[in-house]
Each structure stands twice: as C-alpha cells, then as structure tokens.
Scaffold this motif. Structure first.
Motif, PDB file in Angstrom:
ATOM      1  N   GLU A 186      -8.440  -3.520  -1.345  1.00 39.80           N
ATOM      2  CA  GLU A 186      -9.431  -4.572  -1.523  1.00 39.80           C
ATOM      3  C   GLU A 186      -9.252  -5.670  -0.475  1.00 39.80           C
ATOM      4  N   SER A 187      -7.997  -6.033  -0.225  1.00 38.06           N
ATOM      5  CA  SER A 187      -7.721  -7.061   0.790  1.00 38.06           C
ATOM      6  C   SER A 187      -8.103  -6.583   2.180  1.00 38.06           C
ATOM      7  N   ALA A 188      -7.861  -5.302   2.462  1.00 40.63           N
ATOM      8  CA  ALA A 188      -8.220  -4.746   3.766  1.00 40.63           C
ATOM      9  C   ALA A 188      -9.734  -4.793   3.972  1.00 40.63           C
ATOM     10  N   ALA A 189     -10.469  -4.448   2.931  1.00 39.02           N
ATOM     11  CA  ALA A 189     -11.936  -4.479   3.022  1.00 39.02           C
ATOM     12  C   ALA A 189     -12.440  -5.909   3.228  1.00 39.02           C
ATOM     13  N   GLU A 190     -11.848  -6.854   2.512  1.00 40.28           N
ATOM     14  CA  GLU A 190     -12.248  -8.257   2.654  1.00 40.28           C
ATOM     15  C   GLU A 190     -11.928  -8.792   4.044  1.00 40.28           C
ATOM     16  N   ALA A 191     -10.878  -8.250   4.668  1.00 45.07           N
ATOM     17  CA  ALA A 191     -10.490  -8.683   6.016  1.00 45.07           C
ATOM     18  C   ALA A 191     -11.355  -8.049   7.095  1.00 45.07           C
ATOM     19  N   GLY A 192     -12.199  -7.103   6.703  1.00 42.49           N
ATOM     20  CA  GLY A 192     -13.063  -6.447   7.671  1.00 42.49           C
ATOM     21  C   GLY A 192     -12.456  -5.217   8.305  1.00 42.49           C
ATOM     22  N   LEU A 193     -11.368  -4.707   7.723  1.00 46.91           N
ATOM     23  CA  LEU A 193     -10.721  -3.516   8.261  1.00 46.91           C
ATOM     24  C   LEU A 193     -11.437  -2.280   7.743  1.00 46.91           C
ATOM     25  N   GLU A 194     -11.855  -1.426   8.652  1.00 54.12           N
ATOM     26  CA  GLU A 194     -12.556  -0.213   8.261  1.00 54.12           C
ATOM     27  C   GLU A 194     -11.605   0.703   7.481  1.00 54.12           C
ATOM     28  N   PRO A 195     -12.117   1.376   6.422  1.00 55.06           N
ATOM     29  CA  PRO A 195     -11.250   2.212   5.565  1.00 55.06           C
ATOM     30  C   PRO A 195     -10.431   3.233   6.345  1.00 55.06           C
ATOM     31  N   GLU A 196     -11.026   3.835   7.375  1.00 55.32           N
ATOM     32  CA  GLU A 196     -10.309   4.865   8.128  1.00 55.32           C
ATOM     33  C   GLU A 196      -9.216   4.290   9.010  1.00 55.32           C
ATOM     34  N   LYS A 197      -9.156   2.966   9.125  1.00 55.27           N
ATOM     35  CA  LYS A 197      -8.113   2.336   9.927  1.00 55.27           C
ATOM     36  C   LYS A 197      -6.992   1.749   9.073  1.00 55.27           C
ATOM     37  N   PHE A 198      -6.998   2.073   7.788  1.00 57.22           N
ATOM     38  CA  PHE A 198      -5.934   1.594   6.910  1.00 57.22           C
ATOM     39  C   PHE A 198      -5.340   2.770   6.157  1.00 57.22           C
ATOM     40  N   ARG A 199      -4.021   2.863   6.161  1.00 58.81           N
ATOM     41  CA  ARG A 199      -3.337   3.916   5.422  1.00 58.81           C
ATOM     42  C   ARG A 199      -2.226   3.304   4.574  1.00 58.81           C
ATOM     43  N   PHE A 200      -2.328   3.462   3.268  1.00 59.35           N
ATOM     44  CA  PHE A 200      -1.274   3.022   2.354  1.00 59.35           C
ATOM     45  C   PHE A 200      -0.271   4.153   2.215  1.00 59.35           C
ATOM     46  N   ILE A 201       0.999   3.855   2.432  1.00 59.72           N
ATOM     47  CA  ILE A 201       2.059   4.854   2.376  1.00 59.72           C
ATOM     48  C   ILE A 201       3.070   4.462   1.308  1.00 59.72           C
ATOM     49  N   HIS A 202       3.258   5.319   0.332  1.00 63.24           N
ATOM     50  CA  HIS A 202       4.235   5.065  -0.728  1.00 63.24           C
ATOM     51  C   HIS A 202       5.620   5.424  -0.191  1.00 63.24           C
ATOM     52  N   ALA A 203       6.349   4.426   0.264  1.00 65.91           N
ATOM     53  CA  ALA A 203       7.659   4.655   0.870  1.00 65.91           C
ATOM     54  C   ALA A 203       8.463   3.362   0.818  1.00 65.91           C
ATOM     55  N   VAL A 204       9.700   3.437   1.296  1.00 61.05           N
ATOM     56  CA  VAL A 204      10.581   2.271   1.291  1.00 61.05           C
ATOM     57  C   VAL A 204      10.936   1.879   2.718  1.00 61.05           C
TER      58      VAL A 204
END
Length: 321
Positions: A186-204
């Motif tokens: 949601e924050s990425a979308a509000e910042a104007g970041l296109e969905p294909e340019k954001f990747r959430f990675i479940h890691a440490v």
C-alpha cells in the motif's frame, strides 16, 4: 556530532558459530543472480538450478522483477504440488531457509505478527513526523544515484515515499514478518512505485537472498535493534552493495552510560524484546556501523527524538562501500 571516515577495527559483536554456519549454508542455497534489466530471462531461470527449480519458479513467480526463490510467505508464492511431487536439493534449500529464518528471528504466532504490523501502521505517525526532516535529508542522497534499492526491515513501508517515486527506481523489501507485505505494498502504491518494480521478500537481514554487488543502495531504519546478529547483518549489507554503493540508516541507540535514561533502558530492555518483536534498547548501533569495515567511509550524526522517550537517542547517516 559527526564522525567522518573513522578508523576501523574488528566488529565488537561476534555471532554464534551455529547461527553463522546456518546463515552461510542457507545463503549458498538460496541466493540467485539478478539481471541488470530486472526482468528474468529464460536463460536466467535455467541458471538457477539443474534439478528442476526453474519450473517451480516459472509456475509460482507472479512478478518478472527478481528471479528469486520464493518462500512460503512471499508474495505470489505457494507450496505447489510440483514442489512436493518432485523432491530435489531445492526442496532441502527451501526448508533450510525456513529453519534459518526461525533460528535468527524466531517465528511469532500469526496473531502477533498481524497485530504488530497493524500497530506499526497506526501508531508511528508522531515518530515519523518528528524524523521526517532527517529522512528527507538522508534519502535526498539517492536521487539520480540509485536504481536498485534494497530496504531491510521494510515493515509497513514508511520510507518509500521519500525515494520510491524517483524515476527508474526498483525496490526489494526484506522483512521477517510476512504480515507487513500488505502495508508495504500500500505504501509503495501511494509513493507512486509501479507494482512490477516492488518485490517483498520474506527473509532476514542476516541472510539476504540477493547476489553479491547487486544493489546500488541499502536502507535500514529501526532495524539493527531487532536483528539477532548485528555484525552478520552489516556484513550482508556490504556484500550485496555494489562498489561505491551506500548504506543509509536511522537507528535508535543506547543512551549515555550513567544517565537516568540508560537506567530506564536497562530495566525495560527484557520487556521491550518481548513486546516489540526482539527490539533491544541498549545496543551501541553507531559503534557497530563504524567498526563494520565500510571502506568508503561513514558519516554518523547523533540526534534526540522525543516522540518515543525511552528510545530518544538516535543516530542517522550513510556508510559507503
């Protein structure tokens, strides 16, 4: 107060041998190459694993952004039948990665992870307002200089608005809490970041599943207080940064020895770790960064933040590889 290009010495925090070994072993299995144009090619999938992992990735990866081995909780990834029906070394690496996450950052119950993500999304507004001027000054250093950005401990994504709207920026967001993904997107979308340019990675942070020298900048705010191994996390940050890349940070730190605040922190620290997902109140994070071996030099500024009194002592700045 500024500390520029300070002499370096060995890290003052040593990791447990068992944890370090697991981190290294898991990282060797998990890390995959990233392509300069961000979109994985057919040949890049073939290079991932000769045992058939390519087919699993092709079946589960929903964004052509980063050819990375999906985790159980990562966006667009599932425990598909093909993975279970065709045991391979990749199946071993999958469970090694999951075990490594649980070792360095013990898994909390789902209700806790969901509540903690919701809490951060609702009750950090006053803190974010107070540190906004520092963040603007810090993230301005990225404008025109960083296209591939990794943010460790991305949480709900409060930093994205400062840099993710820049042209040509792609962001990898790493967090051990999978419940943060909804808010980060949601924050990425509000910042104007296109969905294909954001990747959430479940890691440490102790084992970042990206290639060496693969990102232009690493961002971490209020992260090193809660990792299990500060030295290993900083080592990983240096590893994934390209030569000349920048590590930008804002962290709360231990108050001065002998102060009333330090006494309060010493008393509250055990409770803080339980309530705030492993957060330590008494870490000398600025010293760890100075001693981590960033050969390009460091700039560390000390500030006081009053919106959360018991963590008012902060450092922020940048370190260059």
């Amino acid at each position: 107060m500024q500390i520029l290009n300070s002499p370096l010495s060995p890290p003052i925090l040593s990791a447990k041998d068992s944890t370090r070994g697991m981190v290294r072993s898991s990282r060797d299995y998990v890390r995959v190459g990233t392509q300069k144009n961000h979109a994985p090619t057919q040949s890049s999938f073939h290079n991932l694993c000769s045992c058939g992992k390519r087919h699993f990735l092709e079946a589960t990866a929903t964004t052509p952004f980063l050819p990375i081995r999906p985790s159980l909780h990562a966006s667009g990834s599932t425990a598909s039948g093909s993975m279970v029906d065709s045991p391979s070394p990749c199946l071993v690496s999958y469970f090694m990665d999951m075990d490594m996450r649980n070792t360095t950052h013990p898994r909390r119950p789902d209700w806790y992870q969901g509540f903690f993500a919701w809490f951060l999304s609702k009750f950090m507004a006053s803190y974010e307002a107070e540190v906004a001027s520092y963040k603007m000054k810090l993230f301005d250093k990225l404008v025109g200089k960083a296209e591939k950005v990794l943010e460790i401990g991305i949480g709900t994504g409060p930093n994205l608005k400062y840099y993710a709207g820049n042209k040509n920026v792609s962001v990898y967001g790493v967090d051990p809490n999978p419940m943060m993904e909804k808010y980060a997107r949601e924050s990425a979308a509000e910042a104007g970041l296109e969905p294909e340019k954001f990747r959430f990675i479940h890691a440490v942070g102790e084992s970042i599943p990206l290639d060496d020298a693969s990102v232009d900048a690493v961002i971490g705010t209020l992260v090193l207080c809660s990792v299990s191994d500060v030295a290993q996390t900083l080592s990983e940050i240096k590893r994934v940064l390209r030569p000349g890349g920048a590590y930008l940070f804002i962290e709360h730190v231990a108050a001065e020895d002998g102060s009333i605040l330090r006494f309060v922190q010493n008393v509250l620290d055990p409770l803080q770790q339980v309530v705030m997902d492993g957060c330590h109140l008494t870490r000398r994070t600025g010293e760890y960064i100075l001693e981590a071996g960033f050969n390009g030099g460091q700039e560390i500024n000390k500030i006081s933040v009053h919106s959360i009194p018991h963590v008012s002592s902060h450092v922020y700045g940048v370190a260059h590889k």
